[in-house]
Design an enzyme around this catalytic site. Structure first.
Site, PDB file in Angstrom:
ATOM      1  N   HIS A 131     -10.203   5.300   6.427  1.00 23.24           N
ATOM      2  CA  HIS A 131      -8.975   4.574   6.110  1.00 23.24           C
ATOM      3  C   HIS A 131      -9.113   3.843   4.776  1.00 23.24           C
ATOM      4  CE1 HIS A 131      -5.116   4.074   7.987  1.00 23.24           C
ATOM      5  NE2 HIS A 131      -5.069   2.813   7.620  1.00 23.24           N
ATOM      6  N   ARG A 159      -4.238  10.165   6.865  1.00 19.54           N
ATOM      7  CA  ARG A 159      -5.023   9.466   7.884  1.00 19.54           C
ATOM      8  C   ARG A 159      -6.100  10.393   8.428  1.00 19.54           C
ATOM      9  NH1 ARG A 159       0.491   8.574   8.908  1.00 19.54           N
ATOM     10  NH2 ARG A 159       1.166   6.399   8.693  1.00 19.54           N
ATOM     11  N   LYS A 176       2.684  10.199  12.185  1.00 19.29           N
ATOM     12  CA  LYS A 176       3.078   9.401  13.349  1.00 19.29           C
ATOM     13  C   LYS A 176       4.507   9.737  13.753  1.00 19.29           C
ATOM     14  CE  LYS A 176       0.037   5.410  12.645  1.00 19.29           C
ATOM     15  NZ  LYS A 176      -0.035   3.941  12.469  1.00 19.29           N
ATOM     16  N   ARG A 218      -7.977   6.091   2.166  1.00 18.40           N
ATOM     17  CA  ARG A 218      -6.510   6.102   2.137  1.00 18.40           C
ATOM     18  C   ARG A 218      -6.000   4.899   1.339  1.00 18.40           C
ATOM     19  NH1 ARG A 218      -1.779   7.615   5.055  1.00 18.40           N
ATOM     20  NH2 ARG A 218      -0.535   5.901   5.898  1.00 18.40           N
ATOM     21  N   TYR A 249       0.135  -2.590  -1.045  1.00 15.40           N
ATOM     22  CA  TYR A 249      -0.736  -2.062  -2.086  1.00 15.40           C
ATOM     23  C   TYR A 249      -0.391  -2.618  -3.450  1.00 15.40           C
ATOM     24  CZ  TYR A 249      -2.227   1.030   1.603  1.00 15.40           C
ATOM     25  OH  TYR A 249      -2.715   1.509   2.790  1.00 15.40           O
ATOM     26  N   HIS A 275       4.680   6.327   5.390  1.00 18.20           N
ATOM     27  CA  HIS A 275       5.104   5.039   5.936  1.00 18.20           C
ATOM     28  C   HIS A 275       6.599   5.089   6.271  1.00 18.20           C
ATOM     29  CE1 HIS A 275       1.658   2.691   3.793  1.00 18.20           C
ATOM     30  NE2 HIS A 275       1.284   3.170   4.965  1.00 18.20           N
TER      31      HIS A 275
END
Length: 309
Positions: A255, A161, A185, A258, A290, A281
């Site tokens: 993004h 990111r 995150k 990404r 995806y 994730h």
């Protein structure tokens, strides 16, 4: 609503401060995420105040549904309503667990499902063109152009990111192993590989980085022209500017690189769980979008190429 929210800030200042502390210290949420969560909670409490509800313990499921319904009537996007419903559930669950309310009224709160949108991606040829353009521009030895080349190469090679990239320090990159240590995150650390082209671009940047170093540079890997740590806005500007020279390519931000990296990995035969690990994730379901992108692109190619498509 403005006056109601102002009153909420004053009446519930201690409550909101405690919740913000919880999100940061115990949940590991970023400043940006905390700001979004608190904004949603203030909106809810302001709506409740307009209905004569001054205490969060007096909120009922009907009030929460009315709050979401008012936003739908005002034309709010499904994604916004879904996010606010999630924010309300998180807040009220915390309030119950900490004894601030006797029961959580959001247990049966259901928000409209978000539409699953296919993220925009570059074709592999377009990605190559973009990176070639960045390399050619870096030949002028302008430190910012050299930096931009390394930034784009690393974004596309690793799928990290933009915020993760901006937060990188020099020691986070292991050029010998071809990996980068990323803080994702929820303060979760992961190791992400990158290829030889990205490694060479980073080496080129590190050679010119000293020309931008100033008193505020610290250990930051990527710097702006004034010597401070690069920020997400500068990275977005660089990506948009370079893509503007490729008229056939979609105008994507960082993004989008990404998304492109993830899509091209899967198209190349990468395992879905490996891509999940690279992207950071928490849920495999997030990564699975995806696979839809890849199938969609495969279908378009088939329809263009096959005489009886």
């Amino acid at each position: 609503m403005v006056n109601a929210e102002t009153d909420v800030l004053e009446r519930h200042a201690e409550l909101l401060h405690a919740y913000s502390r919880h999100l940061g210290a115990e949940r590991g949420r970023s400043v940006h995420t905390r700001r979004a969560y608190l904004g949603d909670v203030r909106h809810l409490l302001g709506f409740a105040a307009e209905r004569g509800i001054d205490e969060i313990g007096d909120l009922r499921i009907g009030d929460l549904r009315a709050w979401l319904g008012s936003q739908a009537d005002a034309g709010a996007a499904r994604a916004t309503i879904a996010r606010r419903a999630a924010s309300a559930r998180t807040f009220l669950r915390w309030a119950e667990h900490t004894g601030r309310i006797p029961t959580d009224p959001s247990l049966r709160l259901v928000a409209p499902k978000r539409h699953a949108t296919l993220p925009g991606v570059l074709r592999q040829g377009e990605a190559t063109e973009l990176l070639d353009l960045a390399a050619v521009r870096a030949d002028d030895e302008d430190p910012i152009h050299v930096r931009d080349r390394a930034v784009l190469e690393l974004l596309y090679a690793s799928g990290i990111r933009v915020g993760e990239l901006a937060a990188l320090d020099i020691d986070d990159v292991d050029l010998a192993q071809g990996v980068v240590r990323v803080m994702g995150k929820g303060a979760k650390e992961r190791i992400v590989p990158f290829g030889a082209p990205a490694g060479r671009a980073i080496e080129g940047w590190l050679a010119v980085r000293p020309s931008l170093v100033g008193e505020h540079s610290g250990p930051a890997l990527f710097l702006g022209r004034r010597g401070r740590r690069v920020d997400a806005r500068q990275v977005r500007s660089a990506v948009h500017e370079l893509l503007s020279h490729l008229p056939e390519a979609p105008d994507l931000g960082p993004h989008g690189l990404r998304h492109s990296a993830a899509t091209h990995l899967l198209e190349g035969g990468a395992d879905l769980r490996m891509v999940q690990e690279i992207l950071g994730h928490a849920s495999l379901a997030t990564t699975q979008i995806y696979t839809h992108v890849s199938v969609d692109r495969l279908r378009r190619s088939y329809e263009q190429a096959h005489p009886r498509a």
